[in-house]
Scaffold this motif. Structure first.
Motif, PDB file in Angstrom:
ATOM      1  N   ALA A   1      -9.558   3.369   3.266  1.00  0.00           N
ATOM      2  CA  ALA A   1      -8.118   3.095   3.367  1.00  0.00           C
ATOM      3  C   ALA A   1      -7.285   4.185   2.699  1.00  0.00           C
ATOM      4  CB  ALA A   1      -7.793   1.732   2.743  1.00  0.00           C
ATOM      5  N   ILE A   2      -7.718   4.697   1.548  1.00  0.00           N
ATOM      6  CA  ILE A   2      -6.816   5.634   0.848  1.00  0.00           C
ATOM      7  C   ILE A   2      -7.222   7.091   0.895  1.00  0.00           C
ATOM      8  CG2 ILE A   2      -5.659   4.150  -0.826  1.00  0.00           C
ATOM      9  CD1 ILE A   2      -7.620   5.084  -2.900  1.00  0.00           C
TER      10      ILE A   2
ATOM     11  N   LYS B   1      -8.430   2.372  11.218  1.00  0.00           N
ATOM     12  CA  LYS B   1      -9.031   3.633  10.778  1.00  0.00           C
ATOM     13  C   LYS B   1     -10.542   3.491  10.608  1.00  0.00           C
ATOM     14  CE  LYS B   1      -8.819   7.069   7.135  1.00  0.00           C
ATOM     15  NZ  LYS B   1      -8.464   7.342   5.748  1.00  0.00           N
TER      16      LYS B   1
ATOM     17  N   PRO C   1      -4.196   8.051   4.928  1.00  0.00           N
ATOM     18  CA  PRO C   1      -4.344   6.615   4.667  1.00  0.00           C
ATOM     19  C   PRO C   1      -4.219   5.804   5.957  1.00  0.00           C
ATOM     20  CG  PRO C   1      -2.573   7.597   3.332  1.00  0.00           C
ATOM     21  CD  PRO C   1      -2.980   8.624   4.337  1.00  0.00           C
TER      22      PRO C   1
ATOM     23  N   CYS D   1       0.160   5.283   8.683  1.00  0.00           N
ATOM     24  CA  CYS D   1      -0.577   5.883   7.557  1.00  0.00           C
ATOM     25  C   CYS D   1      -0.314   5.156   6.236  1.00  0.00           C
ATOM     26  CB  CYS D   1      -0.268   7.371   7.398  1.00  0.00           C
ATOM     27  SG  CYS D   1      -0.269   8.316   8.914  1.00  0.00           S
TER      28      CYS D   1
ATOM     29  N   CYS E   1     -10.220   8.549  -4.418  1.00  0.00           N
ATOM     30  CA  CYS E   1      -9.305   9.282  -3.523  1.00  0.00           C
ATOM     31  C   CYS E   1      -9.315  10.747  -3.951  1.00  0.00           C
ATOM     32  CB  CYS E   1      -7.904   8.681  -3.612  1.00  0.00           C
ATOM     33  SG  CYS E   1      -6.761   9.436  -2.454  1.00  0.00           S
TER      34      CYS E   1
ATOM     35  N   GLY F   1       0.817  -1.214   0.000  1.00  0.00           N
ATOM     36  CA  GLY F   1       0.000   0.000   0.000  1.00  0.00           C
ATOM     37  C   GLY F   1       0.850   1.264   0.000  1.00  0.00           C
TER      38      GLY F   1
ATOM     39  N   PRO G   1      -4.723   0.467  -1.705  1.00  0.00           N
ATOM     40  CA  PRO G   1      -4.715  -0.369  -0.498  1.00  0.00           C
ATOM     41  C   PRO G   1      -4.093  -1.741  -0.770  1.00  0.00           C
ATOM     42  CG  PRO G   1      -6.920   0.479  -0.976  1.00  0.00           C
ATOM     43  CD  PRO G   1      -6.069   0.802  -2.158  1.00  0.00           C
TER      44      PRO G   1
ATOM     45  N   PRO H   1      -2.058   2.636   3.460  1.00  0.00           N
ATOM     46  CA  PRO H   1      -3.402   2.164   3.136  1.00  0.00           C
ATOM     47  C   PRO H   1      -3.439   0.641   3.008  1.00  0.00           C
ATOM     48  CG  PRO H   1      -2.337   2.950   1.141  1.00  0.00           C
ATOM     49  CD  PRO H   1      -1.341   3.141   2.269  1.00  0.00           C
TER      50      PRO H   1
ATOM     51  N   TYR I   1     -12.289   0.432   0.640  1.00  0.00           N
ATOM     52  CA  TYR I   1     -11.262   0.985  -0.247  1.00  0.00           C
ATOM     53  C   TYR I   1     -11.134   2.499  -0.033  1.00  0.00           C
ATOM     54  CZ  TYR I   1      -8.541   1.322  -4.610  1.00  0.00           C
ATOM     55  OH  TYR I   1      -7.557   1.534  -5.535  1.00  0.00           O
TER      56      TYR I   1
ATOM     57  N   THR J   1      -2.093   1.438  10.304  1.00  0.00           N
ATOM     58  CA  THR J   1      -2.871   2.620  10.683  1.00  0.00           C
ATOM     59  C   THR J   1      -1.964   3.666  11.340  1.00  0.00           C
ATOM     60  OG1 THR J   1      -4.753   1.154  11.013  1.00  0.00           O
ATOM     61  CG2 THR J   1      -4.937   3.364  11.942  1.00  0.00           C
TER      62      THR J   1
END
Ligand code: ADP
Ligand code: MG
Length: 579
Positions: A167-168, A145, A172, A109, A204, A78, A84, A111, A164, A106
């Motif tokens: 995550a990004i 997250k 992230p 940071c 994103c 990632g 991710p 993803p 998804y 997490t």
């Protein structure tokens, strides 16, 4: 985990192919739809068949020996790709093992999405005791997250899209997606399933900073006498290398890279202040943080900032601002949008930088670098960390496009200081949490995500956490070389057990261990080296071969000290515990 005699799926009906499909098929298709091309994990009940289905859909499945390492691989994937990384785990223990890596992602940071199968809900909710029963969603919630559970196959595409995006987008991080066994096994008509898929738009989105925040930051940077740009791994992650170069070179401001931002600008660049950390902290009047946090690595026992100094912070997460020190000019947005706006505003602007500032840092760097290089002269046998690094430095700096994975205590600190980096995102280490046990996973993830050669420089203790997954490097025939600095212990191998009961000291490991033989078991190219010359030859050959390789580097047991450079973190005792 996969040896239970009966499959405890309540509905064990098989679908009629090709007219019917299962939740597992929908999950694989939904991931594929979002461009997921690789998944890391370890199969067992209830997700084995899902991994096969993913392979049928053209998703690469990289099977590990331990979920934590599969998770470290997904997180590194990632970080390097800005998409991710995906980790697949079984229920209960597999989920828990993987969650360590998702939590670490997490904090750092990175993803990543951990997808875990979970048991049937009802007996878990009533605490009746069921096969691998655990309320996984609620366990994960406090550590990641975002966390979601999907109970119905119709909801899978939505769940995947949410995971998804979570995550990004923004900062992230690691996301947990819980998929229950009934949901994985649920049968649907293929025609109905096909209607569920959709293409999420703008997964994103750009986050553009306010014009006022940009004006404030530009004024502050331009009027600084002793400015510095501090690059963090967020800046490396953002993949805006040219814009960062333009900012640094067009303003002439010196820069300091955090560990994983090394190489974003070459370490030997004339504006590099990498050797002048304390001077920057004490003297800079304006520090522009780009994708870096003022956390423990930049405060507490790690130096004191100029009390009159001001900070500009380019940061995507508004909550981060003022977290440890007041930020005079926050620029909240994604680094790309923020740099675009800042570069436009800087056009034609005169910089007030003191003309002696950069030359004084250059003179300091020159003196310090010359002194530092004296440490790296090959010394006695058995080797110290520094004599071994004298060889590693020559080889790695001749192969700048090799990704360096690095963990340990002294092995981490000394390698980071000794090896210059010249390309962005070529250094992966234990990062913000400073954890041990990311080595083999991150090595696999880096090799799979980039196709490049990877060299992992590991302390012997650090290697122990993930060593079995050296076999994954071999099984997938990856161009990776693992270099183990064996000084026989945590920090060093000369610990003394104060009770004299014959047990080893708490820090003592195996200084005579032949880690190369572990590599032999999996068909790797292996070396046992005792001198810098042998190490130089072995590492050169291993990288050139592009084959899985393991080099056991015999160090002196007394090479290395407690906690590397950061002894203040480890309370001292009055008992002398080394010889
Ligand atoms: P380092 O340890 O290298 O200083 P950190 O992990 O502490 O780096 O900080 C990275 C920071 O970068 C985090 O605060 C994160 O929110 C931020 N960040 C990550 N990606 C982006 C991005 N695309 N745009 C802006 N900030 C980002
Ligand atoms: Mg050691």
């Amino acid at each position: 985990m996969s040896t239970t005699p009966t499959t405890p799926t309540p509905d064990s009906k098989a679908p009629h192919y090709p007219d019917q499909v299962t939740g597992m098929y929908i999950l694989a298709r939904a991931l594929k739809n979002l461009g997921i091309d690789t998944m890391y994990g370890l199969v067992g009940i209830p997700i084995t068949e899902f991994a096969y289905l993913a392979q049928m859909e053209g998703i690469r499945f990289v099977g590990f020996r331990h979920e934590q390492q599969a998770g470290m691989a997904a997180a590194t994937h990632g970080f390097l790709t800005k998409k991710p990384g995906v980790l697949l785990t079984v229920s209960s223990l597999g989920f828990m093992n993987g969650l360590t890596a998702t939590t670490n992602a997490t904090v750092n940071c990175y993803p990543m999405i951990q997808i875990s199968g979970s048991s049937v809900r009802e007996p878990i909710d009533l605490d009746q005791g069921t096969y691998e029963g655990l309320d996984q969603l609620n366990v994960a919630k406090g550590l990641v997250k975002a966390a979601y559970r999907v109970n119905k196959p119709e909801d899978i595409p939505t769940a995947v899209a949410r995971a998804y995006r979570a995550a990004i987008s923004g900062r992230p991080g690691g996301v947990y997606l819980d998929v229950t066994t009934p949901c994985l096994g649920a049968i649907m008509d293929r025609a109905d399933a096909e209607k569920l898929f959709f293409q999420p738009v703008d997964v994103c989105p750009a986050m553009v900073p306010s014009p006022e925040s940009v004006d404030r930051a530009v004024e502050m940077l331009a009027s600084a006498k002793k400015p510095c740009i501090l690059l963090g791994k967020g800046a490396a992650y953002a993949q805006v290398d040219d814009k960062i170069k333009t900012l640094i070179e067009s303003t002439g401001v010196p820069f300091y890279p955090m560990s994983m931002a090394k190489g974003l600008m070459p370490d030997n660049h004339p504006q590099s202040a990498i050797s002048c950390r304390s001077t920057i902290m004490e003297k800079a009047d304006v520090v522009m943080l780009i994708g870096a946090r003022l956390n423990w690595l930049l405060s507490r026992g790690h130096g004191k900032w100029n009390p009159e100094g001001k900070f500009i912070q380019l940061e995507i997460d508004p909550k981060e601002i003022d977290c440890n020190r007041p930020i005079a000019a926050p620029v909240v947005g994604d680094i790309e949008s923020s740099l675009d706006a800042i570069l436009a505003k800087l056009q034609g602007k005169k910089m007030a930088m003191d003309p002696d500032w950069v030359p004084s840092l250059q003179a300091e760097s020159k003196a310090k670098n010359e002194k530092f290089l004296q440490r790296l002269v090959p010394q006695t046998v058995p080797m110290t960390h520094w004599s071994a690094l004298s060889a590693v430095k020559k080889v790695l700096e001749a192969h700048p496009d090799t990704i360096l994975v690095n963990e340990g205590a002294n092995t981490l600190d000394d390698t980071r200081d000794a090896i210059d980096m010249f390309l962005p995102r070529h250094r992966i280490d234990c990062a913000t949490w400073a954890i041990m046990g990311m080595g083999m996973g991150s090595t696999v993830g880096a090799a799979i995500a980039t196709g490049k050669s990877v060299v992992a420089v590991e302390g012997d203790s650090a290697f122990g956490f993930s060593g079995m997954d050296f076999s994954t490097i071999c099984r997938f025939n990856l161009p990776c070389t693992v270099v183990i600095f064996n000084n026989g212990g945590i920090y060093n191998g000369i610990g003394v057990n104060p009770s004299n009961n014959g047990d080893p000291a708490p820090t003592t490991l195996d200084v005579k261990a032949r880690y190369d033989k572990l590599g032999d078991a999996f068909g790797a190219q292996t070396y046992y080296v005792t001198t810098p010359d042998e190490l130089l030859k072995a590492l050169t050959e291993a990288i050139a071969s592009k084959k899985p390789s393991l080099i056991d580097v015999q160090l002196a047991a007394d090479s290395g000290k407690e906690s590397g450079h950061i002894g203040y973190l480890n309370p001292a005792t009055l008992i002398p515990f080394t010889v």
